[in-house]
Each structure stands twice: as C-alpha cells, then as structure tokens.
Write a protein that holds these residues in place. Sequence first.
Motif, PDB file in Angstrom:
ATOM      1  N   VAL A  38       0.680  -1.322  -0.078  1.00  0.00           N
ATOM      2  CA  VAL A  38      -0.008   0.052   0.056  1.00  0.00           C
ATOM      3  C   VAL A  38       0.757   1.211  -0.236  1.00  0.00           C
ATOM      4  O   VAL A  38       0.617   2.395  -0.846  1.00  0.00           O
ATOM      5  CB  VAL A  38      -1.047  -0.054   1.222  1.00  0.00           C
ATOM      6  CG1 VAL A  38      -1.812   1.270   1.181  1.00  0.00           C
ATOM      7  CG2 VAL A  38      -1.956  -1.121   0.967  1.00  0.00           C
ATOM      8  N   ARG A  39       1.765   1.280   0.821  1.00  0.00           N
ATOM      9  CA  ARG A  39       2.609   2.710   1.119  1.00  0.00           C
ATOM     10  C   ARG A  39       3.608   2.763  -0.037  1.00  0.00           C
ATOM     11  O   ARG A  39       4.210   3.790  -0.410  1.00  0.00           O
ATOM     12  CB  ARG A  39       3.305   2.660   2.537  1.00  0.00           C
ATOM     13  CG  ARG A  39       2.123   2.614   3.451  1.00  0.00           C
ATOM     14  CD  ARG A  39       2.739   2.618   4.904  1.00  0.00           C
ATOM     15  NE  ARG A  39       1.998   2.701   5.918  1.00  0.00           N
ATOM     16  CZ  ARG A  39       2.003   1.712   6.761  1.00  0.00           C
ATOM     17  NH1 ARG A  39       2.869   0.607   6.694  1.00  0.00           N
ATOM     18  NH2 ARG A  39       1.280   1.589   7.891  1.00  0.00           N
ATOM     19  N   LYS A  40       4.072   1.622  -0.530  1.00  0.00           N
ATOM     20  CA  LYS A  40       5.515   1.714  -1.401  1.00  0.00           C
ATOM     21  C   LYS A  40       5.131   1.395  -2.997  1.00  0.00           C
ATOM     22  O   LYS A  40       5.842   1.719  -3.890  1.00  0.00           O
ATOM     23  CB  LYS A  40       6.514   0.391  -1.105  1.00  0.00           C
ATOM     24  CG  LYS A  40       7.078   0.905   0.220  1.00  0.00           C
ATOM     25  CD  LYS A  40       7.855  -0.195   0.410  1.00  0.00           C
ATOM     26  CE  LYS A  40       8.628   0.063   1.761  1.00  0.00           C
ATOM     27  NZ  LYS A  40       9.585  -0.909   2.230  1.00  0.00           N
ATOM     28  N   THR A  41       3.551   1.251  -3.364  1.00  0.00           N
ATOM     29  CA  THR A  41       3.450   1.132  -4.651  1.00  0.00           C
ATOM     30  C   THR A  41       2.125   2.107  -4.803  1.00  0.00           C
ATOM     31  O   THR A  41       1.234   2.395  -3.959  1.00  0.00           O
ATOM     32  CB  THR A  41       2.757  -0.217  -5.119  1.00  0.00           C
ATOM     33  OG1 THR A  41       1.869  -0.496  -4.153  1.00  0.00           O
ATOM     34  CG2 THR A  41       4.250  -1.065  -4.753  1.00  0.00           C
ATOM     35  N   ASN A  42       1.953   2.596  -6.270  1.00  0.00           N
ATOM     36  CA  ASN A  42       0.842   3.217  -6.548  1.00  0.00           C
ATOM     37  C   ASN A  42      -0.435   2.613  -6.590  1.00  0.00           C
ATOM     38  O   ASN A  42      -1.567   2.829  -6.286  1.00  0.00           O
ATOM     39  CB  ASN A  42       0.940   3.845  -7.907  1.00  0.00           C
ATOM     40  CG  ASN A  42       2.164   5.028  -7.857  1.00  0.00           C
ATOM     41  OD1 ASN A  42       2.158   5.415  -6.724  1.00  0.00           O
ATOM     42  ND2 ASN A  42       2.836   5.003  -8.981  1.00  0.00           N
ATOM     43  N   THR A  43      -0.406   1.306  -6.964  1.00  0.00           N
ATOM     44  CA  THR A  43      -1.710   0.378  -7.210  1.00  0.00           C
ATOM     45  C   THR A  43      -1.401  -0.790  -6.154  1.00  0.00           C
ATOM     46  O   THR A  43      -0.313  -1.255  -6.139  1.00  0.00           O
ATOM     47  CB  THR A  43      -1.845  -0.147  -8.543  1.00  0.00           C
ATOM     48  OG1 THR A  43      -0.710  -0.696  -8.998  1.00  0.00           O
ATOM     49  CG2 THR A  43      -2.248   1.176  -9.313  1.00  0.00           C
ATOM     50  N   ILE A  44      -2.250  -1.417  -5.570  1.00  0.00           N
ATOM     51  CA  ILE A  44      -2.453  -2.701  -4.798  1.00  0.00           C
ATOM     52  C   ILE A  44      -2.078  -3.942  -5.680  1.00  0.00           C
ATOM     53  O   ILE A  44      -3.155  -4.123  -6.244  1.00  0.00           O
ATOM     54  CB  ILE A  44      -3.340  -2.906  -3.820  1.00  0.00           C
ATOM     55  CG1 ILE A  44      -3.576  -1.328  -2.724  1.00  0.00           C
ATOM     56  CG2 ILE A  44      -3.419  -3.933  -2.977  1.00  0.00           C
ATOM     57  CD1 ILE A  44      -4.851  -1.635  -1.854  1.00  0.00           C
ATOM     58  N   LEU A  45      -1.097  -4.417  -5.639  1.00  0.00           N
ATOM     59  CA  LEU A  45      -0.351  -5.499  -6.540  1.00  0.00           C
ATOM     60  C   LEU A  45      -1.046  -6.795  -5.700  1.00  0.00           C
ATOM     61  O   LEU A  45      -0.902  -7.948  -6.480  1.00  0.00           O
ATOM     62  CB  LEU A  45       0.738  -5.384  -6.849  1.00  0.00           C
ATOM     63  CG  LEU A  45       1.098  -4.264  -7.713  1.00  0.00           C
ATOM     64  CD1 LEU A  45       2.689  -3.899  -7.913  1.00  0.00           C
ATOM     65  CD2 LEU A  45       0.456  -4.218  -9.214  1.00  0.00           C
ATOM     66  N   CYS A  46      -1.336  -6.904  -4.612  1.00  0.00           N
ATOM     67  CA  CYS A  46      -1.704  -7.997  -3.763  1.00  0.00           C
ATOM     68  C   CYS A  46      -2.755  -7.675  -2.801  1.00  0.00           C
ATOM     69  O   CYS A  46      -2.303  -6.947  -2.078  1.00  0.00           O
ATOM     70  CB  CYS A  46      -0.420  -8.805  -3.227  1.00  0.00           C
ATOM     71  SG  CYS A  46      -0.888 -10.281  -2.424  1.00  0.00           S
ATOM     72  N   ASP A  47      -3.980  -8.148  -3.091  1.00  0.00           N
ATOM     73  CA  ASP A  47      -5.007  -7.740  -2.129  1.00  0.00           C
ATOM     74  C   ASP A  47      -4.738  -8.461  -0.830  1.00  0.00           C
ATOM     75  O   ASP A  47      -4.149  -9.324  -0.657  1.00  0.00           O
ATOM     76  CB  ASP A  47      -6.125  -7.864  -2.659  1.00  0.00           C
ATOM     77  CG  ASP A  47      -6.675  -9.346  -2.940  1.00  0.00           C
ATOM     78  OD1 ASP A  47      -6.438 -10.148  -1.988  1.00  0.00           O
ATOM     79  OD2 ASP A  47      -7.117  -9.605  -3.906  1.00  0.00           O
ATOM     80  N   ARG A  48      -5.473  -7.620   0.318  1.00  0.00           N
ATOM     81  CA  ARG A  48      -5.030  -8.092   1.576  1.00  0.00           C
ATOM     82  C   ARG A  48      -5.478  -9.602   1.943  1.00  0.00           C
ATOM     83  O   ARG A  48      -4.531 -10.429   2.407  1.00  0.00           O
ATOM     84  CB  ARG A  48      -6.069  -7.300   2.834  1.00  0.00           C
ATOM     85  CG  ARG A  48      -5.439  -7.317   4.130  1.00  0.00           C
ATOM     86  CD  ARG A  48      -5.913  -6.695   5.004  1.00  0.00           C
ATOM     87  NE  ARG A  48      -7.419  -6.519   4.950  1.00  0.00           N
ATOM     88  CZ  ARG A  48      -8.356  -5.925   5.543  1.00  0.00           C
ATOM     89  NH1 ARG A  48      -7.753  -4.969   6.174  1.00  0.00           N
ATOM     90  NH2 ARG A  48      -9.786  -5.916   5.628  1.00  0.00           N
ATOM     91  N   ASP A  49      -6.418 -10.213   1.421  1.00  0.00           N
ATOM     92  CA  ASP A  49      -7.082 -11.612   1.650  1.00  0.00           C
ATOM     93  C   ASP A  49      -6.050 -12.155   0.890  1.00  0.00           C
ATOM     94  O   ASP A  49      -5.724 -13.535   1.623  1.00  0.00           O
ATOM     95  CB  ASP A  49      -8.430 -11.636   1.429  1.00  0.00           C
ATOM     96  CG  ASP A  49      -9.391 -10.973   2.209  1.00  0.00           C
ATOM     97  OD1 ASP A  49      -9.108 -10.589   3.124  1.00  0.00           O
ATOM     98  OD2 ASP A  49     -10.405 -10.828   1.714  1.00  0.00           O
ATOM     99  N   GLU A  50      -5.632 -12.093  -0.279  1.00  0.00           N
ATOM    100  CA  GLU A  50      -4.711 -12.963  -0.744  1.00  0.00           C
ATOM    101  C   GLU A  50      -3.283 -13.225   0.019  1.00  0.00           C
ATOM    102  O   GLU A  50      -2.759 -14.321  -0.083  1.00  0.00           O
ATOM    103  CB  GLU A  50      -4.379 -12.383  -2.290  1.00  0.00           C
ATOM    104  CG  GLU A  50      -3.377 -13.474  -3.144  1.00  0.00           C
ATOM    105  CD  GLU A  50      -2.963 -12.693  -4.628  1.00  0.00           C
ATOM    106  OE1 GLU A  50      -2.155 -13.400  -5.028  1.00  0.00           O
ATOM    107  OE2 GLU A  50      -3.557 -11.718  -4.843  1.00  0.00           O
ATOM    108  N   PHE A  51      -2.903 -11.848   0.208  1.00  0.00           N
ATOM    109  CA  PHE A  51      -1.589 -12.027   1.184  1.00  0.00           C
ATOM    110  C   PHE A  51      -1.809 -12.845   2.476  1.00  0.00           C
ATOM    111  O   PHE A  51      -0.883 -13.551   2.769  1.00  0.00           O
ATOM    112  CB  PHE A  51      -1.246 -10.480   1.579  1.00  0.00           C
ATOM    113  CG  PHE A  51       0.169 -10.579   1.886  1.00  0.00           C
ATOM    114  CD1 PHE A  51       1.235 -11.083   1.512  1.00  0.00           C
ATOM    115  CD2 PHE A  51       0.328  -9.962   3.385  1.00  0.00           C
ATOM    116  CE1 PHE A  51       2.587 -10.916   2.127  1.00  0.00           C
ATOM    117  CE2 PHE A  51       1.763 -10.111   4.038  1.00  0.00           C
ATOM    118  CZ  PHE A  51       2.556 -10.398   3.240  1.00  0.00           C
ATOM    119  N   TYR A  52      -2.981 -12.768   3.192  1.00  0.00           N
ATOM    120  CA  TYR A  52      -3.267 -13.505   4.182  1.00  0.00           C
ATOM    121  C   TYR A  52      -2.942 -14.950   3.908  1.00  0.00           C
ATOM    122  O   TYR A  52      -2.564 -15.824   4.944  1.00  0.00           O
ATOM    123  CB  TYR A  52      -4.719 -13.305   4.883  1.00  0.00           C
ATOM    124  CG  TYR A  52      -5.023 -11.734   5.514  1.00  0.00           C
ATOM    125  CD1 TYR A  52      -3.810 -11.309   5.969  1.00  0.00           C
ATOM    126  CD2 TYR A  52      -6.306 -11.500   5.898  1.00  0.00           C
ATOM    127  CE1 TYR A  52      -3.935  -9.896   6.664  1.00  0.00           C
ATOM    128  CE2 TYR A  52      -6.344 -10.294   6.529  1.00  0.00           C
ATOM    129  CZ  TYR A  52      -5.431  -9.641   6.767  1.00  0.00           C
ATOM    130  OH  TYR A  52      -5.557  -8.152   7.662  1.00  0.00           O
TER     131      TYR A  52
END
Length: 198
Positions: A38-52
């Motif tokens: 979120v902080r280091k990219t302009n677009t979210i390349l991996c959503d939160r649930d997928e990362f979980y």
Amino acid sequence: MNIYESIYLIQMNDFYEMNNLIQYYRPMVTEIWADIFVRKTNTILCDRDEFYRHADLLLYHCIFEYRMDRVLTFTSFYRKCTKNKAYDILRQALRKQCYLNQVNISLDQKIKEDTNMYYNGIQMTDSLEIHDIVIDKLMWEHIKNRISKVFGKDYIQIINLRTEGYTYQYIAKELGLSYSKVNFMFEKVKKWYTTIDS
C-alpha cells in the motif's frame, strides 16, 4: 499467549491452535502487507486477503522449520520470512505488469532478487494446498461443534463413521441402533447442513 506452546500443539495436529496463532499474528501480517503493497506502490498488486492466504501457509511451514537453537525468536523468524515472501510477490507482480504493458519498471532497491525459495531456508511452493487443508479442517471442526450443540454427540459419532466410509448397517451395529434410525439421523444432519447460514 505462549507461542511456543502453541507451536508444539500445532505440531501435534491441534488445528484449533493453528487458528489461534493465525489470529495472533494477523496484526503483524497486516502491517507488513500495508507497508509493502500500500505505502510503497501506486496500485495494490496483492490484495489483503490473498496476502493473508500466503502468510498463513508460510506460518504453517515456519512452525515446522523453526529451530529453538536459532538466535531469532519465532516471531522475528516469521516476520522476516513474511517480508521476504511479500517482496517476492511484489517482484513477480511488477514483472508481470511490465510484461503486459511492455514498459520497463524499476524495482524498489529493497526488493531482494532471487528470493523465490528463500524464506530463511524454508522449502515451499506457491501452492496454497496446505492452507486449504488446514482451513478446511478448522471449518469442519467448527461445523461438528455446531452439530454437537444442535443435535448431540450421537450424531457426531454417526457423521464421523459415515465420513470414514462405513455403511449405515455397520454404524447401526456399532452404535446399537436400528438401520432406519441411523439413516434418519444422518439425513436430518444433511438437511440441516444445506440450510445453515443461508
């Protein structure tokens, strides 16, 4: 929460404890996701649930790979592994985006190259199969608890034997019930199961 006691219980196949450990580390995992995606990219390349899902699978591997004689605590070990995994996902997503858009993208210098298969020595694949198995078992245990509360322990015995492949006739003989009673009880639970949470 005693993390090391939880690790031991999970190694002894206590899937409820796995769920507790997942929830215990959820704030840390969320912070890592937010920091990298979120902080280091302009677009979210991996959503939160997928990362979980990736983090939960990695936690499962960490539990069996961690050694008590290491300098790192388990929490530090898991945090480091999770960050490496996050950077690996980010790098792969950026490369894919670069390929699709045919544009050169400069990767953040903090992203470690060749981190694939490098999660502090943990050998794992990108398959989420283990995560699914663990979650399925957790869900099944939760459902069986609900069945026990709604119908009673006799129904759980029938369900367990039936899911192991035993016939109604065998179950009836084993539990001292009639064939029709076993059939009725099993069908009753099946009907309830198809309507729960609907």
